[in-house]
Design an enzyme around this catalytic site. Structure first.
Site, PDB file in Angstrom:
ATOM      1  CB  ILE A  89       1.372   9.605  -2.251  1.00  0.00           C
ATOM      2  CG1 ILE A  89       2.983   9.241  -2.426  1.00  0.00           C
ATOM      3  CG2 ILE A  89       1.267  10.678  -1.902  1.00  0.00           C
ATOM      4  CD1 ILE A  89       3.759  10.341  -2.975  1.00  0.00           C
ATOM      5  CB  SER A 143      -2.607  -3.299   7.478  1.00  0.00           C
ATOM      6  OG  SER A 143      -3.798  -3.925   7.168  1.00  0.00           O
ATOM      7  CE  LYS A 199      -1.403  -3.146   4.207  1.00  0.00           C
ATOM      8  NZ  LYS A 199      -1.715  -2.252   3.070  1.00  0.00           N
ATOM      9  CD  GLU A 206      -7.546  -6.361   2.668  1.00  0.00           C
ATOM     10  OE1 GLU A 206      -8.051  -5.645   1.779  1.00  0.00           O
ATOM     11  OE2 GLU A 206      -6.590  -5.861   3.268  1.00  0.00           O
TER      12      GLU A 206
END
Length: 517
Positions: A89, A143, A199, A206
């Site tokens: 969530i 991921s 992460k 990214e």
């Protein structure tokens, strides 16, 4: 070793959005009985409709949807060795709200895995909150998007080591696997919020790679006038071998460029066009995932680089491009005021193939710089927080199932980083510095050409400057330091003085009274 599915038998998934639904299906396919709850009843209805349409026997375990959260938590009692939850969530208040609702049903030994993109400090707060209850909260990066959530993601769990070792066999079974070695793309990252921190940084890297890729796409399309299909072929070729070998963003970029619309569309109302146009033409230049604060990780990465004194301009400038793109209404109005020329076609390109090769090398340099900046942030945070993160293991979990997978870069740096050396600056690795040096000129040539045609290259141009000032010994900051001493008596170090040049990172002992107060 006992089958982890037999040990846990069931899992409770909180969240039935794209990620949570895909996790639910994956866990059931593994053989776990899955209870799933969502604050939105329609999400549960949609998930269960998919379950009803599945082929008989497709799911080895059962899937049961709940709209009452108390029934949901009670459904996990007395089945496995302990209750096991997976949260999927939105970060912040939603996770706190759910935790408050189920807290009275938690028992010593229960484990909650938070697979959302959560801020690592909130993760640590919840770990402290649950410690008196004997309940373990694992902050775990997940991921790869919703496709990987179904087929095997990259996972970065952090928190209590014993609790993570309890669930690690299950996570190893679920996670993506390195296609060459078969090794799972999951590991114990470290204590506290380290898993979510890794992460977070993954998403920062990214961002740098995403911006670099779209900048290259724009230069090929607007600058060289290449069609989408031609660009798709270029990306596919880059992805086949060399420094950009097996790079996920190029693989999907090639797929996207070739994707055409059809009379039927995608079955969900998108991509409908009997004239066989391109799906990409339906996409507006607005990245809005940051504007509603549901995607915090790039922002947190940029903030953390500043707080921990890590220079990360590729990542930062990529994020600022996203921010500017989100408010198209303002951009449209500003465009009328500034009247900056739109990107033009490139001229004077005598050898198109040679130019594309130069661009390929510039893209690689920018990708590698993004990795350097992200890994340096992890290294600094690990030292600051006492996490003892093995950077080589970070590379291992990024080899498959995640967005930043890039085989050549992983092959180059993983063996070095896996030797348990404490490298705080990736550019001091001989192989990395050699690659950045070798591709500096191609990067510069691309930025010169992009500037000539008023093209967009925030990440690549920031990378060029980064390579210059990170290796510069004649920085203009000499003048900046003097001005700060002039107006603020900040003091300075002197060149050529032992202990000051290069010396430690601290204020110098000298002040000149440039103008008496």
């Amino acid at each position: 070793m006992t089958d982890p599915v037999e040990r846990f038998k069931c899992i409770g998934v909180v969240g039935a959005g794209n990620m949570g639904s895909m996790m639910t299906f994956a866990f059931a396919e593994m053989g776990l009985d899955v209870s799933v709850w969502d604050v939105s009843g329609p999400n549960i209805d949609k998930l269960m409709e998919h379950v009803r349409k599945a082929q008989p026997g497709h799911f080895k375990g059962t899937i049961t949807g709940y709209k009452d959260i108390d029934q949901f938590t009670k459904s996990l009692e007395g089945k496995g060795e302990r209750k096991l939850f997976m949260f999927s969530i939105t970060h912040g208040h939603p996770a706190d709200s759910v935790l408050a609702k189920i807290k009275h049903d938690l028992k010593p030994g229960d484990i909650i895995m938070d697979g959302g993109n959560e801020n690592y400090r909130r993760t640590e707060r919840r770990q402290r909150e649950l410690e008196p209850l004997g309940v373990k909260w694992i902050g775990m990066g997940v991921s790869g998007g919703y496709q990987s959530a179904r087929r095997g993601p990259s996972l970065s769990p952090g928190g209590d080591k014993q609790a993570i070792e309890e669930v690690l066999p299950l996570l190893e079974k679920y996670s993506a696997k390195d296609r060459r070695t078969g090794l799972p793309c999951v590991t114990y990252v470290g204590p506290g919020g380290s898993g979510h921190f890794v992460k977070m940084v993954h998403n920062g890297i990214e961002g740098g790679m995403l911006s670099t890729t779209c900048e290259a796409w724009a230069l090929l399309h607007n600058g060289l006038g290449m069609t989408y299909d031609e660009i798709g072929d270029v990306f596919a070729k880059w992805n086949e071998k060399g420094e950009l070998w097996n790079t996920y963003l190029l693989a999907i970029g090639a797929d996207m460029c070739h994707k055409r619309k059809s009379a039927e569309g995608d079955g969900h109302g998108e991509g409908v066009d009997p004239n066989d146009g391109y799906v990409l033409d339906d996409v507006l230049d607005k990245v809005v995932q940051d504007d509603d604060d549901t995607e915090g990780t790039p922002y947190w990465t940029v903030m953390d680089t500043a707080a921990r004194h890590i220079s990360a301009p590729t990542i930062a400038c990529a994020h600022y491009l996203r921010i500017a793109s989100g408010n198209r209404d303002q951009r449209v109005r500003v465009a009328e005021k500034l009247r900056i020329p739109p990107p033009k076609a490139l001229s004077g390109i005598k050898d198109k193939d040679a130019f594309i090769e130069t661009l390929r090398r510039a893209v690689y340099a920018s990708y590698l710089a993004s990795f350097c900046q992200g890994l340096e942030l992890i290294a600094r945070a690990s030292q600051d927080e006492g996490w003892h993160i093995n950077l080589g293991k970070c590379i291992q979990i990024w080899r498959a199932g995640c967005i930043i997978q890039s085989e050549y870069i992983a092959d180059m740096i993983q063996p070095i980083l896996s030797s348990d050396v404490q490298i705080m600056n990736m550019k001091l690795i001989d192989e990395v510095s050699a690659e950045l040096h070798r591709n500096y000129e191609p990067l510069k040539q691309i930025i010169l050409k992009t500037t000539e045609i008023d093209g967009y290259a925030p990440a690549m141009s920031a990378t060029l400057e980064y390579l210059k000032y990170e290796s510069g010994t004649m920085l203009p900051t000499k003048f900046m330091e003097a001005q700060m001493d002039y107006f603020g008596a900040h003091a300075y170090n002197k060149p050529g003085v032992p202990g000051e040049d290069p010396g430690p990172t601290r204020k110098g002992p000298h002040h000149y009274e440039w103008k008496p107060a």
